[in-house]
Scaffold this active site. Structure first.
Site, PDB file in Angstrom:
ATOM      1  N   ASN A  15     -29.511  -5.060  60.907  1.00  0.00           N
ATOM      2  CA  ASN A  15     -30.171  -6.114  60.131  1.00  0.00           C
ATOM      3  C   ASN A  15     -29.851  -6.061  58.632  1.00  0.00           C
ATOM      4  O   ASN A  15     -29.810  -7.096  57.975  1.00  0.00           O
ATOM      5  CB  ASN A  15     -31.688  -5.994  60.341  1.00  0.00           C
ATOM      6  CG  ASN A  15     -32.471  -6.786  59.324  1.00  0.00           C
ATOM      7  OD1 ASN A  15     -32.584  -8.009  59.427  1.00  0.00           O
ATOM      8  ND2 ASN A  15     -33.000  -6.095  58.315  1.00  0.00           N
ATOM      9  N   LYS A  59     -20.282 -12.936  57.415  1.00  0.00           N
ATOM     10  CA  LYS A  59     -21.119 -13.270  58.572  1.00  0.00           C
ATOM     11  C   LYS A  59     -20.276 -13.834  59.725  1.00  0.00           C
ATOM     12  O   LYS A  59     -20.608 -13.621  60.888  1.00  0.00           O
ATOM     13  CB  LYS A  59     -22.238 -14.222  58.163  1.00  0.00           C
ATOM     14  CG  LYS A  59     -23.296 -13.565  57.253  1.00  0.00           C
ATOM     15  CD  LYS A  59     -24.039 -12.399  57.940  1.00  0.00           C
ATOM     16  CE  LYS A  59     -25.207 -11.897  57.115  1.00  0.00           C
ATOM     17  NZ  LYS A  59     -25.931 -10.783  57.759  1.00  0.00           N
ATOM     18  N   ASP A  78     -33.951   2.319  55.630  1.00  0.00           N
ATOM     19  CA  ASP A  78     -33.660   1.451  54.471  1.00  0.00           C
ATOM     20  C   ASP A  78     -33.138   2.322  53.344  1.00  0.00           C
ATOM     21  O   ASP A  78     -32.961   3.542  53.507  1.00  0.00           O
ATOM     22  CB  ASP A  78     -34.904   0.655  54.046  1.00  0.00           C
ATOM     23  CG  ASP A  78     -34.528  -0.691  53.403  1.00  0.00           C
ATOM     24  OD1 ASP A  78     -33.977  -0.700  52.293  1.00  0.00           O
ATOM     25  OD2 ASP A  78     -34.796  -1.734  54.024  1.00  0.00           O
ATOM     26  N   TYR A 102     -19.987 -13.962  51.548  1.00  0.00           N
ATOM     27  CA  TYR A 102     -21.054 -13.913  52.562  1.00  0.00           C
ATOM     28  C   TYR A 102     -20.637 -14.701  53.806  1.00  0.00           C
ATOM     29  O   TYR A 102     -20.847 -14.257  54.934  1.00  0.00           O
ATOM     30  CB  TYR A 102     -22.346 -14.475  51.964  1.00  0.00           C
ATOM     31  CG  TYR A 102     -23.573 -14.328  52.837  1.00  0.00           C
ATOM     32  CD1 TYR A 102     -24.378 -13.189  52.775  1.00  0.00           C
ATOM     33  CD2 TYR A 102     -23.964 -15.339  53.722  1.00  0.00           C
ATOM     34  CE1 TYR A 102     -25.518 -13.059  53.559  1.00  0.00           C
ATOM     35  CE2 TYR A 102     -25.101 -15.230  54.507  1.00  0.00           C
ATOM     36  CZ  TYR A 102     -25.883 -14.085  54.423  1.00  0.00           C
ATOM     37  OH  TYR A 102     -27.023 -13.973  55.207  1.00  0.00           O
ATOM     38  N   VAL A 142     -26.349   1.658  54.637  1.00  0.00           N
ATOM     39  CA  VAL A 142     -25.398   1.366  55.714  1.00  0.00           C
ATOM     40  C   VAL A 142     -23.956   1.240  55.215  1.00  0.00           C
ATOM     41  O   VAL A 142     -23.026   1.182  56.010  1.00  0.00           O
ATOM     42  CB  VAL A 142     -25.792   0.113  56.530  1.00  0.00           C
ATOM     43  CG1 VAL A 142     -27.128   0.287  57.216  1.00  0.00           C
ATOM     44  CG2 VAL A 142     -25.742  -1.151  55.686  1.00  0.00           C
TER      45      VAL A 142
HETATM   46  P1  NAD Z   1     -34.542  -8.732  52.618  1.00  0.00           P
HETATM   47  O1  NAD Z   1     -33.850  -8.524  51.313  1.00  0.00           O
HETATM   48  O2  NAD Z   1     -35.982  -9.124  52.604  1.00  0.00           O
HETATM   49  O3  NAD Z   1     -34.369  -7.437  53.522  1.00  0.00           O
HETATM   50  C1  NAD Z   1     -33.141  -6.766  53.617  1.00  0.00           C
HETATM   51  C2  NAD Z   1     -33.376  -5.269  53.606  1.00  0.00           C
HETATM   52  O4  NAD Z   1     -32.097  -4.633  53.733  1.00  0.00           O
HETATM   53  C3  NAD Z   1     -34.023  -4.762  52.307  1.00  0.00           C
HETATM   54  O5  NAD Z   1     -35.129  -3.938  52.612  1.00  0.00           O
HETATM   55  C4  NAD Z   1     -32.904  -3.980  51.635  1.00  0.00           C
HETATM   56  O6  NAD Z   1     -33.353  -2.851  50.889  1.00  0.00           O
HETATM   57  C5  NAD Z   1     -32.073  -3.544  52.831  1.00  0.00           C
HETATM   58  N1  NAD Z   1     -30.706  -3.237  52.457  1.00  0.00           N
HETATM   59  C6  NAD Z   1     -29.890  -3.902  51.604  1.00  0.00           C
HETATM   60  N2  NAD Z   1     -28.720  -3.261  51.481  1.00  0.00           N
HETATM   61  C7  NAD Z   1     -28.800  -2.162  52.276  1.00  0.00           C
HETATM   62  C8  NAD Z   1     -27.920  -1.105  52.570  1.00  0.00           C
HETATM   63  N3  NAD Z   1     -26.718  -1.015  51.992  1.00  0.00           N
HETATM   64  N4  NAD Z   1     -28.323  -0.146  53.434  1.00  0.00           N
HETATM   65  C9  NAD Z   1     -29.552  -0.208  54.004  1.00  0.00           C
HETATM   66  N5  NAD Z   1     -30.437  -1.176  53.758  1.00  0.00           N
HETATM   67  C10 NAD Z   1     -30.063  -2.141  52.901  1.00  0.00           C
HETATM   68  O7  NAD Z   1     -33.656  -9.828  53.357  1.00  0.00           O
HETATM   69  P2  NAD Z   1     -33.699 -10.497  54.803  1.00  0.00           P
HETATM   70  O8  NAD Z   1     -33.574 -11.958  54.569  1.00  0.00           O
HETATM   71  O9  NAD Z   1     -34.792  -9.991  55.652  1.00  0.00           O
HETATM   72  O10 NAD Z   1     -32.289  -9.996  55.365  1.00  0.00           O
HETATM   73  C11 NAD Z   1     -32.097  -9.439  56.638  1.00  0.00           C
HETATM   74  C12 NAD Z   1     -30.809  -9.989  57.244  1.00  0.00           C
HETATM   75  O11 NAD Z   1     -30.965 -11.377  57.483  1.00  0.00           O
HETATM   76  C13 NAD Z   1     -29.580  -9.847  56.360  1.00  0.00           C
HETATM   77  O12 NAD Z   1     -28.486  -9.402  57.149  1.00  0.00           O
HETATM   78  C14 NAD Z   1     -29.346 -11.270  55.868  1.00  0.00           C
HETATM   79  O13 NAD Z   1     -28.005 -11.495  55.548  1.00  0.00           O
HETATM   80  C15 NAD Z   1     -29.813 -12.063  57.060  1.00  0.00           C
HETATM   81  N6  NAD Z   1     -30.146 -13.466  56.816  1.00  0.00           N
HETATM   82  C16 NAD Z   1     -31.139 -13.816  55.928  1.00  0.00           C
HETATM   83  C17 NAD Z   1     -31.479 -15.169  55.794  1.00  0.00           C
HETATM   84  C18 NAD Z   1     -32.604 -15.624  54.904  1.00  0.00           C
HETATM   85  O14 NAD Z   1     -32.740 -16.845  54.666  1.00  0.00           O
HETATM   86  N7  NAD Z   1     -33.449 -14.757  54.415  1.00  0.00           N
HETATM   87  C19 NAD Z   1     -30.773 -16.146  56.523  1.00  0.00           C
HETATM   88  C20 NAD Z   1     -29.764 -15.737  57.392  1.00  0.00           C
HETATM   89  C21 NAD Z   1     -29.466 -14.404  57.545  1.00  0.00           C
END
Ligand code: NAD
Length: 252
Positions: free
Chosen positions: A89, A159, A36, A155, A63
């Protein structure tokens, strides 16, 4: 122990789905490289894993930075000798801007993390998978990658790109023992809104039009269970698909 002795790299594993995936993989016997933006965040997940008797190491990697991804892959090899599973992720939200309001800055930021990060991490893991003749990639896409207006233009387009990249990778390497699938979560209770600053009012009102059809939000663990299936041999005939996990929201 469906991932016994496998080595898994999970990006964005300090929070939300990445954290839940890292913990579940470790509980299933994998050695997990938890990565992270900060050592504090990744380290907290590692502490939880080790407290549960699992094996994990924390690596700081943005990333959006190719050098960081290089260090991440190298750290995985140094720690555990190989990589079997890559979970792309890490991701951020946009600000719900529709195309008329989208800025280059927002577009670039979202694509750097949500698309280029996935491409670069997969590209750097590929030589390891090719040499072994085995490897599994799990991309976290979104229902925003399958439908038109679950978020803003950046976004949504990003995606959709992840969905295309997943399918391309799956078919291109299908004969090499490598599988690539994605999960399209619906609404999941995580910290993702922390990356959402000052939403575009018009855009968010249009995006929220379908929220009434969402049966319920999920928890990160709901997505981790799908990610376990896709990483394990239980899915060894599954390649190039996008598994929607949304409690039926998009079935309407
Ligand atoms: P979250 O914010 O709880 O976790 C995401 C993590 O990614 C965080 O710990 C953050 O520090 C890390 N991060 C952000 N930018 C980064 C980078 N440049 N390099 C490394 N780490 C980085 O969010 P989440 O909901 O668990 O998101 C995870 C994935 O799920 C994402 O790809 C998001 O787009 C996708 N997603 C989320 C939802 C939702 O409703 N939460 C729905 C569909 C898809």
């Amino acid at each position: 122990m469906r991932l016994q002795d496998k080595v898994a790299v999970v990006t964005g594993a300090a929070s939300g789905m990445g954290k839940a995936i890292a913990i579940l993989y470790a509980q299933e016997g994998a050695k997990v490289v938890v990565s992270d933006l900060t050592l504090e965040g990744a380290g907290a997940t590692v502490s939880e894993i080790t407290a549960l008797g699992g094996t994990a190491t924390a690596v700081v990697a943005n990333v959006a930075n190719e050098g960081d991804i290089h260090k991440l892959i190298k750290a995985a090899l140094n720690s555990y000798g190989t990589i079997d599973i890559l979970v792309n992720n890490a991701g951020i939200m946009d600000d719900f801007s529709p195309i008329g309001d989208v800025t280059d800055d927002m577009w670039d930021r979202v694509f750097e993390v949500n698309v280029k990060g996935v491409m670069r991490a997969t590209r750097q893991a590929m030589p390891i998978f090719l040499e072994k003749g085995a490897g599994v990639i799990v991309n976290i896409a979104s229902i925003g990658g399958l439908y038109g207006s679950r978020a803003g233009a950046s976004y949504t387009a990003a995606k959709h790109a992840v969905v295309g990249l997943t399918k391309n990778t799956a078919f291109q390497y299908a004969g090499k023992g490598i599988r690539c699938n994605a999960i399209a979560p619906g609404g999941v209770n995580t910290n993702i809104t922390a990356s959402l600053k000052e939403p575009n009012e018009f855009g968010i009102s249009r995006a929220m039009a379908g929220v009434g059809f969402n049966p319920r939000n999920g928890e990160p663990e709901d997505i981790a269970k799908v990610a376990l299936f896709l990483a394990s041999d239980d899915s060894d005939f599954v390649n190039g698909i996008i598994v929607t996990a949304d409690a039926g929201w998009t079935a309407y």
